[in-house]
Scaffold this motif. Structure first.
Motif, PDB file in Angstrom:
ATOM      1  N   ASP A  28      -8.868 -86.784  63.889  1.00 44.66           N
ATOM      2  CA  ASP A  28      -8.130 -85.770  62.734  1.00 44.66           C
ATOM      3  C   ASP A  28      -7.334 -84.669  63.434  1.00 44.66           C
ATOM      4  OD1 ASP A  28     -10.102 -87.084  61.008  1.00 44.66           O
ATOM      5  OD2 ASP A  28     -11.434 -85.184  61.016  1.00 44.66           O
ATOM      6  N   HIS A  29      -6.794 -84.657  64.752  1.00 43.90           N
ATOM      7  CA  HIS A  29      -6.072 -83.613  65.324  1.00 43.90           C
ATOM      8  C   HIS A  29      -6.278 -82.453  64.967  1.00 43.90           C
ATOM      9  CE1 HIS A  29      -3.294 -86.645  67.236  1.00 43.90           C
ATOM     10  NE2 HIS A  29      -3.347 -87.483  66.145  1.00 43.90           N
ATOM     11  N   LYS A  30      -7.824 -82.305  64.884  1.00 39.17           N
ATOM     12  CA  LYS A  30      -8.229 -80.605  64.563  1.00 39.17           C
ATOM     13  C   LYS A  30      -9.290 -80.297  65.370  1.00 39.17           C
ATOM     14  CE  LYS A  30      -7.169 -80.997  59.626  1.00 39.17           C
ATOM     15  NZ  LYS A  30      -7.502 -80.703  58.303  1.00 39.17           N
ATOM     16  N   ALA A  31      -9.414 -78.954  65.636  1.00 43.30           N
ATOM     17  CA  ALA A  31     -10.645 -78.398  66.339  1.00 43.30           C
ATOM     18  C   ALA A  31     -11.187 -77.586  65.412  1.00 43.30           C
ATOM     19  CB  ALA A  31      -9.977 -77.548  67.818  1.00 43.30           C
ATOM     20  N   TYR A  32     -12.567 -77.803  65.156  1.00 39.02           N
ATOM     21  CA  TYR A  32     -13.232 -77.044  64.365  1.00 39.02           C
ATOM     22  C   TYR A  32     -14.160 -76.064  65.242  1.00 39.02           C
ATOM     23  CZ  TYR A  32     -12.370 -80.801  60.889  1.00 39.02           C
ATOM     24  OH  TYR A  32     -11.756 -81.352  60.131  1.00 39.02           O
ATOM     25  N   TYR A  33     -14.314 -74.836  64.763  1.00 41.95           N
ATOM     26  CA  TYR A  33     -15.223 -73.960  65.319  1.00 41.95           C
ATOM     27  C   TYR A  33     -16.136 -73.331  64.486  1.00 41.95           C
ATOM     28  CZ  TYR A  33     -11.871 -70.605  63.731  1.00 41.95           C
ATOM     29  OH  TYR A  33     -10.817 -69.768  63.128  1.00 41.95           O
ATOM     30  N   ALA A  34     -17.191 -72.641  65.184  1.00 39.05           N
ATOM     31  CA  ALA A  34     -18.121 -71.690  64.440  1.00 39.05           C
ATOM     32  C   ALA A  34     -18.358 -70.609  65.214  1.00 39.05           C
ATOM     33  CB  ALA A  34     -19.453 -72.550  63.916  1.00 39.05           C
ATOM     34  N   CYS A  35     -18.384 -69.400  64.497  1.00 40.48           N
ATOM     35  CA  CYS A  35     -18.952 -68.314  65.363  1.00 40.48           C
ATOM     36  C   CYS A  35     -19.838 -67.173  64.740  1.00 40.48           C
ATOM     37  CB  CYS A  35     -17.781 -67.664  66.100  1.00 40.48           C
ATOM     38  SG  CYS A  35     -16.639 -67.160  64.846  1.00 40.48           S
ATOM     39  N   ALA A  36     -20.020 -66.133  65.040  1.00 39.39           N
ATOM     40  CA  ALA A  36     -21.148 -65.305  64.415  1.00 39.39           C
ATOM     41  C   ALA A  36     -20.372 -64.711  63.147  1.00 39.39           C
ATOM     42  CB  ALA A  36     -21.490 -64.029  65.280  1.00 39.39           C
ATOM     43  N   GLY A  37     -19.004 -64.708  63.004  1.00 41.57           N
ATOM     44  CA  GLY A  37     -18.275 -64.281  61.947  1.00 41.57           C
ATOM     45  C   GLY A  37     -17.818 -65.407  60.881  1.00 41.57           C
ATOM     46  N   GLY A  38     -18.177 -66.419  61.155  1.00 39.84           N
ATOM     47  CA  GLY A  38     -17.808 -67.634  59.960  1.00 39.84           C
ATOM     48  C   GLY A  38     -17.337 -68.969  60.919  1.00 39.84           C
ATOM     49  N   SER A  39     -16.506 -69.638  59.941  1.00 40.49           N
ATOM     50  CA  SER A  39     -16.204 -70.997  60.740  1.00 40.49           C
ATOM     51  C   SER A  39     -14.953 -71.548  60.082  1.00 40.49           C
ATOM     52  CB  SER A  39     -17.123 -72.000  60.546  1.00 40.49           C
ATOM     53  OG  SER A  39     -17.439 -72.533  59.248  1.00 40.49           O
ATOM     54  N   ARG A  58      -6.350 -70.704  71.502  1.00 48.26           N
ATOM     55  CA  ARG A  58      -5.814 -70.741  70.252  1.00 48.26           C
ATOM     56  C   ARG A  58      -6.976 -70.384  69.358  1.00 48.26           C
ATOM     57  NH1 ARG A  58      -2.904 -75.928  68.901  1.00 48.26           N
ATOM     58  NH2 ARG A  58      -2.820 -74.980  66.938  1.00 48.26           N
ATOM     59  N   VAL A  59      -8.300 -70.780  69.443  1.00 51.30           N
ATOM     60  CA  VAL A  59      -9.345 -70.520  68.615  1.00 51.30           C
ATOM     61  C   VAL A  59      -9.824 -69.052  68.835  1.00 51.30           C
ATOM     62  CG1 VAL A  59     -12.108 -70.945  68.438  1.00 51.30           C
ATOM     63  CG2 VAL A  59     -10.210 -72.910  68.573  1.00 51.30           C
ATOM     64  N   VAL A  85     -14.095 -80.388  68.857  1.00 51.19           N
ATOM     65  CA  VAL A  85     -12.902 -81.007  68.832  1.00 51.19           C
ATOM     66  C   VAL A  85     -12.998 -82.352  68.105  1.00 51.19           C
ATOM     67  CG1 VAL A  85     -10.662 -81.890  70.218  1.00 51.19           C
ATOM     68  CG2 VAL A  85     -12.058 -79.785  71.082  1.00 51.19           C
ATOM     69  N   LYS A  86     -12.286 -82.780  67.415  1.00 49.34           N
ATOM     70  CA  LYS A  86     -12.027 -83.917  66.474  1.00 49.34           C
ATOM     71  C   LYS A  86     -10.685 -84.808  66.710  1.00 49.34           C
ATOM     72  CE  LYS A  86     -14.268 -86.285  62.447  1.00 49.34           C
ATOM     73  NZ  LYS A  86     -14.733 -85.964  61.257  1.00 49.34           N
ATOM     74  N   PRO A  87     -10.539 -85.296  67.811  1.00 50.09           N
ATOM     75  CA  PRO A  87      -9.269 -85.779  67.993  1.00 50.09           C
ATOM     76  C   PRO A  87      -8.818 -86.862  66.997  1.00 50.09           C
ATOM     77  CG  PRO A  87     -10.495 -86.678  69.461  1.00 50.09           C
ATOM     78  CD  PRO A  87     -11.604 -85.728  68.999  1.00 50.09           C
ATOM     79  N   GLN A 118      -8.205 -87.100  76.411  1.00 48.47           N
ATOM     80  CA  GLN A 118      -7.150 -88.111  75.828  1.00 48.47           C
ATOM     81  C   GLN A 118      -7.709 -88.953  74.884  1.00 48.47           C
ATOM     82  OE1 GLN A 118      -6.218 -89.921  79.713  1.00 48.47           O
ATOM     83  NE2 GLN A 118      -4.463 -88.385  80.122  1.00 48.47           N
ATOM     84  N   TYR A 119      -6.857 -89.144  74.004  1.00 46.21           N
ATOM     85  CA  TYR A 119      -7.316 -90.120  72.687  1.00 46.21           C
ATOM     86  C   TYR A 119      -6.104 -90.753  71.979  1.00 46.21           C
ATOM     87  CZ  TYR A 119      -9.759 -91.335  68.505  1.00 46.21           C
ATOM     88  OH  TYR A 119     -10.152 -92.054  67.216  1.00 46.21           O
ATOM     89  N   GLN A 120      -5.935 -91.777  72.057  1.00 43.01           N
ATOM     90  CA  GLN A 120      -4.993 -92.714  71.182  1.00 43.01           C
ATOM     91  C   GLN A 120      -3.739 -92.275  71.591  1.00 43.01           C
ATOM     92  OE1 GLN A 120      -5.951 -93.204  67.062  1.00 43.01           O
ATOM     93  NE2 GLN A 120      -7.678 -94.585  67.616  1.00 43.01           N
ATOM     94  N   ASN A 121      -3.242 -92.298  72.878  1.00 43.05           N
ATOM     95  CA  ASN A 121      -1.798 -91.812  72.982  1.00 43.05           C
ATOM     96  C   ASN A 121      -1.771 -90.305  72.794  1.00 43.05           C
ATOM     97  OD1 ASN A 121      -1.341 -94.489  74.146  1.00 43.05           O
ATOM     98  ND2 ASN A 121      -0.403 -95.090  71.834  1.00 43.05           N
ATOM     99  N   ALA A 122      -2.561 -89.512  72.813  1.00 45.39           N
ATOM    100  CA  ALA A 122      -2.368 -88.065  72.577  1.00 45.39           C
ATOM    101  C   ALA A 122      -3.283 -87.419  73.744  1.00 45.39           C
ATOM    102  CB  ALA A 122      -3.043 -87.529  71.274  1.00 45.39           C
ATOM    103  N   GLU A 123      -2.903 -86.450  74.283  1.00 44.15           N
ATOM    104  CA  GLU A 123      -3.431 -85.444  75.144  1.00 44.15           C
ATOM    105  C   GLU A 123      -3.437 -84.199  74.772  1.00 44.15           C
ATOM    106  OE1 GLU A 123      -3.254 -86.073  79.791  1.00 44.15           O
ATOM    107  OE2 GLU A 123      -1.621 -84.555  79.396  1.00 44.15           O
ATOM    108  N   PHE A 124      -4.659 -83.560  75.078  1.00 41.02           N
ATOM    109  CA  PHE A 124      -5.075 -81.959  74.595  1.00 41.02           C
ATOM    110  C   PHE A 124      -5.500 -81.274  75.810  1.00 41.02           C
ATOM    111  CE2 PHE A 124      -5.692 -84.924  70.939  1.00 41.02           C
ATOM    112  CZ  PHE A 124      -4.751 -84.566  70.155  1.00 41.02           C
ATOM    113  N   ARG A 125      -5.079 -80.013  76.299  1.00 43.23           N
ATOM    114  CA  ARG A 125      -5.823 -79.388  77.237  1.00 43.23           C
ATOM    115  C   ARG A 125      -6.956 -78.594  76.533  1.00 43.23           C
ATOM    116  NH1 ARG A 125      -1.845 -76.178  80.822  1.00 43.23           N
ATOM    117  NH2 ARG A 125      -4.153 -75.511  81.736  1.00 43.23           N
TER     118      ARG A 125
END
Length: 123
Positions: A107-118, A84-85, A103-105, A70-77
Motif C-alpha cells: 500500500d506504500h504506507k506505514a501505519y503506527y499506533a501509540c499511546a496518543g492515537g494511531s 518520519r513517524v 509497514v505495509k509496502p 525491499q518489495y516489488q522494485n521499491a526500497e525503504f529504509r
C-alpha cells in the motif's frame, strides 16, 4: 492413572492446602525487640564500611547497521520511516510512548499506533 483417580488425588491435595492457606499470619513482633546485642549492630556497620566501591561498568554500544525493506522494485529504509513517524507524532501532539510501526509496502504506507492515537504515513 485414570481421570477419576487423578481428580480424587487433586481434591485431597486441595483440601490439605486450603486450611493452611486460611490461617492468618501474625505480622506483629511479640518478644523482646532488643534481643539483638549492640555488638552485632556495630559489626554490621563495620562490615558495610569495608565493602569497596564498585566502579561503573561501561555500557556496551549496540552494533550499527542499516535496515532496508525491499518489495516489488521499491526500497525503504526503516530508520527513515521511524524518524518520519516520530516527527508526525510530535507534530500531532501524540505521546510516542509504546510506539508500534506496521509497514505495509504493497500500500506504500506505514501505519503506527501509540499511546496518543494511531495514523499512517505515505512511504
Amino acid at each position: 492413572m485414570s481421570r477419576r483417580t487423578a481428580k480424587k488425588r487433586l481434591k485431597k491435595i486441595n483440601q490439605v492446602q486450603a486450611p493452611a492457606a486460611e490461617t492468618p499470619v501474625s505480622t506483629s513482633v511479640t518478644e523482646n525487640q532488643e534481643s539483638v546485642p549492640a555488638t552485632a549492630a556495630a559489626n554490621a556497620q563495620n562490615a558495610a564500611a569495608e565493602i569497596p566501591a564498585v566502579s561503573p561498568v561501561p555500557e556496551a554500544k549496540a552494533p550499527s547497521y542499516e535496515m532496508f525493506l525491499q518489495y516489488q522494485n521499491a526500497e525503504f529504509r526503516i530508520e527513515i520511516i521511524a524518524e518520519r513517524v516520530l516527527e508526525k507524532c510530535t507534530a500531532e501532539g501524540m505521546d510516542s510512548s509504546e510506539l508500534k510501526i506496521y509497514v505495509k509496502p504493497e500500500d506504500h504506507k506505514a501505519y503506527y499506533a501509540c499511546a496518543g492515537g494511531s495514523s499512517y504515513i505515505d512511504l
